[in-house]
Design a protein around this motif. Structure first.
Motif, short mmCIF file in Angstrom:
data_model
loop_
_atom_site.label_atom_id
_atom_site.label_comp_id
_atom_site.label_asym_id
_atom_site.label_seq_id
_atom_site.Cartn_x
_atom_site.Cartn_y
_atom_site.Cartn_z
N UNK A 286 4.92 39.94 -32.78
CA UNK A 286 5.34 38.48 -32.62
C UNK A 286 6.35 37.92 -34.33
N UNK A 287 6.17 38.84 -35.13
CA UNK A 287 6.49 38.44 -35.91
C UNK A 287 8.54 37.96 -35.93
N UNK A 288 9.16 38.64 -34.64
CA UNK A 288 10.05 38.31 -34.16
C UNK A 288 10.14 37.27 -34.03
N UNK A 289 9.29 36.41 -33.00
CA UNK A 289 9.03 35.18 -31.89
C UNK A 289 8.62 34.03 -33.18
N UNK A 290 8.13 34.48 -34.20
CA UNK A 290 7.77 33.64 -35.12
C UNK A 290 9.24 33.00 -35.83
N UNK A 291 9.98 33.74 -36.38
CA UNK A 291 11.32 33.60 -36.34
C UNK A 291 12.32 33.25 -36.16
N UNK A 292 12.08 33.18 -34.97
CA UNK A 292 12.73 32.23 -33.83
C UNK A 292 12.87 31.16 -33.75
N UNK A 293 12.10 30.38 -34.63
CA UNK A 293 11.01 29.26 -34.26
C UNK A 293 12.48 28.01 -34.63
N UNK A 294 13.09 27.01 -33.91
CA UNK A 294 14.31 25.68 -34.42
C UNK A 294 14.56 25.57 -35.46
N UNK A 295 15.41 24.84 -35.37
CA UNK A 295 16.11 24.62 -36.44
C UNK A 295 15.34 23.50 -36.86
N UNK A 296 15.09 22.83 -36.04
CA UNK A 296 14.33 21.01 -36.76
C UNK A 296 13.10 21.39 -36.63
N UNK A 297 12.80 21.22 -37.69
CA UNK A 297 10.93 21.41 -38.32
C UNK A 297 10.30 20.77 -37.43
N UNK A 298 10.68 19.14 -37.44
CA UNK A 298 9.35 18.45 -36.20
C UNK A 298 9.83 18.22 -34.61
N UNK A 299 8.60 18.51 -34.07
CA UNK A 299 8.36 17.92 -32.65
C UNK A 299 9.18 17.63 -32.50
N UNK A 306 11.24 24.09 -29.09
CA UNK A 306 9.75 24.05 -29.53
C UNK A 306 9.28 24.42 -28.04
N UNK A 307 9.09 23.49 -27.11
CA UNK A 307 8.15 24.07 -25.96
C UNK A 307 9.67 25.58 -25.81
N UNK A 308 10.90 25.72 -25.81
CA UNK A 308 11.06 27.39 -25.47
C UNK A 308 10.88 28.40 -26.40
N UNK A 309 10.78 27.21 -28.06
CA UNK A 309 9.77 28.60 -29.06
C UNK A 309 8.35 29.37 -28.62
N UNK A 310 7.57 27.78 -28.28
CA UNK A 310 6.47 28.44 -27.21
C UNK A 310 6.62 29.06 -26.53
N UNK A 311 7.11 29.10 -25.16
CA UNK A 311 7.39 30.10 -24.56
C UNK A 311 7.81 31.57 -24.50
N UNK A 312 8.38 31.47 -25.64
CA UNK A 312 8.56 32.85 -26.62
C UNK A 312 7.67 33.71 -26.85
N UNK A 313 7.21 32.67 -27.76
CA UNK A 313 5.59 32.83 -28.32
C UNK A 313 4.82 34.08 -27.59
N UNK A 314 4.04 33.57 -26.49
CA UNK A 314 3.76 33.34 -25.48
C UNK A 314 3.30 34.84 -25.36
#
Length: 413
Positions: A286-299, A306-314
């Motif tokens: 989970x930590x690795x996926x959390x750290x892969x969030x996009x550089x852009x802070x706002x959706x 952000x949708x790709x990040x959410x897919x990695x989290x899932x």
């Protein structure tokens, strides 16, 4: 890491002592025994009179040409033979013009320097010079240690740095017991790729990225790291890179320049039991996926990212669920772990929906629900049953982790 050994003690430029002792100066035309000079003739006798103008008590010898002496010395030492050859030629011209002595020395120096030039050419043609350089380089490598650095440090070493500072240039460090006070603790080493020196910024970026990733292999439980601990590293310099240095040494150190560490920060398979390791390995997914969030802070600024990040989290939560369910937990841990796994599954469903969001508002709605299910405080009961640290890391106003270890989010389940 590889930083060249320190140069020898040097005097500041312009501060060298005079080559000869300082002698007292006398008035023009006087001497140590002249009338009125600083010294008088011993026993009160009559002072010596100065020599008459244009006469000397002895014939003065013809001086020796200085360049002739230099040419002879360089020829004997076989050092800089081309320079010795030039100096000898200039010396012969000066001797002829000034009537000085030293013709034999100049000629002798030129002859020996000529031999040196011939030997140098032969060495270059046959590869002798390369063999010499290779031997020098190998000796330098040996002096730096098998790791190719000025000081070879191993994973688990605790050190004291010069001046107790982990910034700037370091030429040597002292290895000390981890049980006592020390400046840093080495948690990883890695080699950079060969090639030309990439530049200071590129080396620092590579060390920063890799060291923060490798810290989890040494300090698996980021909650156990003190709040004043961060990641530091030794990197190659442009000079040491030329000698084959590619090693980066990753360390934990105190964020307070005047602070130190006491005791080892290591918590991995060598210090933890099998149940603790299994839980932390799952948490790192989970930590690795959390750290892969996009550089852009706002959706709104990057909805696709952000949708790709959410897919990695899932996917990370799905894998984490399988890992936790596949381990045989002790009875004292089984109950809290089952409740935790249930929350992970609920969070995974919300992340999957966020990955399919049609607009930022829909993404935010599922994102907020997903984060509530994996709130770090929900893991405290399970951690307590496992005997792990139970105080969640503190965060600054920007969401950065203040628990130490630099950029790790600290969020885990």
């Amino acid at each position: 890491m590889a930083i060249p050994p320190p140069p020898g003690q040097q005097q500041p430029e312009g501060s060298y002592p005079p080559p000869y002792p300082h002698y007292p100066q006398y008035p023009q035309g006087g001497g140590p025994y002249d009338q009125g000079g600083p010294y008088q003739q011993p026993y009160g006798g009559t002072p010596y009179a100065p020599w008459g103008q244009g006469y000397s008590p002895f014939n003065r010898p013809v001086p020796v040409n200085g360049l002739a002496i230099s040419a002879l010395v360089l020829g004997i030492l076989c050092f800089l033979p081309a320079v010795g050859l030039v100096l000898g030629a200039v010396a012969l011209w000066q001797i002829k013009k000034r009537g000085e002595r030293g013709k034999g020395m100049a000629v002798g120096g030129m002859v020996m320097s000529s031999v040196g030039v011939v030997l140098l050419v032969v060495a270059l043609v046959t590869g002798g010079a390369r063999d010499f350089w290779d031997g020098f380089r190998d000796a330098a490598d040996d002096s730096r240690g098998s790791g190719g650095s000025a000081f070879s440090l191993d994973k688990g070493d605790c050190i004291d740095a010069p001046g107790d500072a982990l910034e700037g240039m370091a030429y040597d460090v002292d290895t000390v017991p981890c049980s006592g006070r020390h400046d840093a603790e080495v948690f990883a080493n890695f080699e950079m790729d060969d090639g030309s020196y990439p530049g200071d910024n590129e080396v620092t970026d590579a060390a920063d990225d890799k060291c923060y990733t490798l810290q989890d292999t040494y300090a698996m439980d980021v909650w156990a790291l003190p709040g004043d601990v961060d990641v530091y590293y030794f990197t190659p310099t442009r000079q040491s890179w030329r000698l084959g240095d590619r090693e980066v040494t990753c360390m934990f150190g105190n964020t307070d320049e005047a602070g130190t560490l006491t005791g080892s920060l290591r918590n991995d398979a060598t210090t933890l039991d099998a149940d603790q390791v299994a839980y932390l390995q799952a948490a790192h997914l989970l930590n690795s996926a959390m750290n892969s969030a996009p550089d852009e802070e706002y959706v709104e600024d990057d909805l696709p990212g952000h949708k790709e990040w959410a897919d990695r989290m899932s996917h990370a939560l799905t894998e984490q669920t399988g890992t936790l369910r596949g381990h045989a937990w002790p009875d004292a841990v089984a109950g809290p772990m089952a409740a935790l796994v249930k929350n992970i599954g609920l969070s995974q469903g919300e992340w999957a929906k966020a990955a399919e969001a049609k607009n930022p508002d829909a993404f935010y709605a599922h994102y907020e629900k997903a984060m509530k299910y994996i709130d770090p405080r929900k893991t405290v009961t399970t951690r307590k049953a496992l005997g792990l640290a139970t105080t969640p890391p503190a965060y600054d106003e920007d969401g950065g982790d203040q628990s130490g270890g630099g950029g790790d989010t600290g969020i885990e389940v």
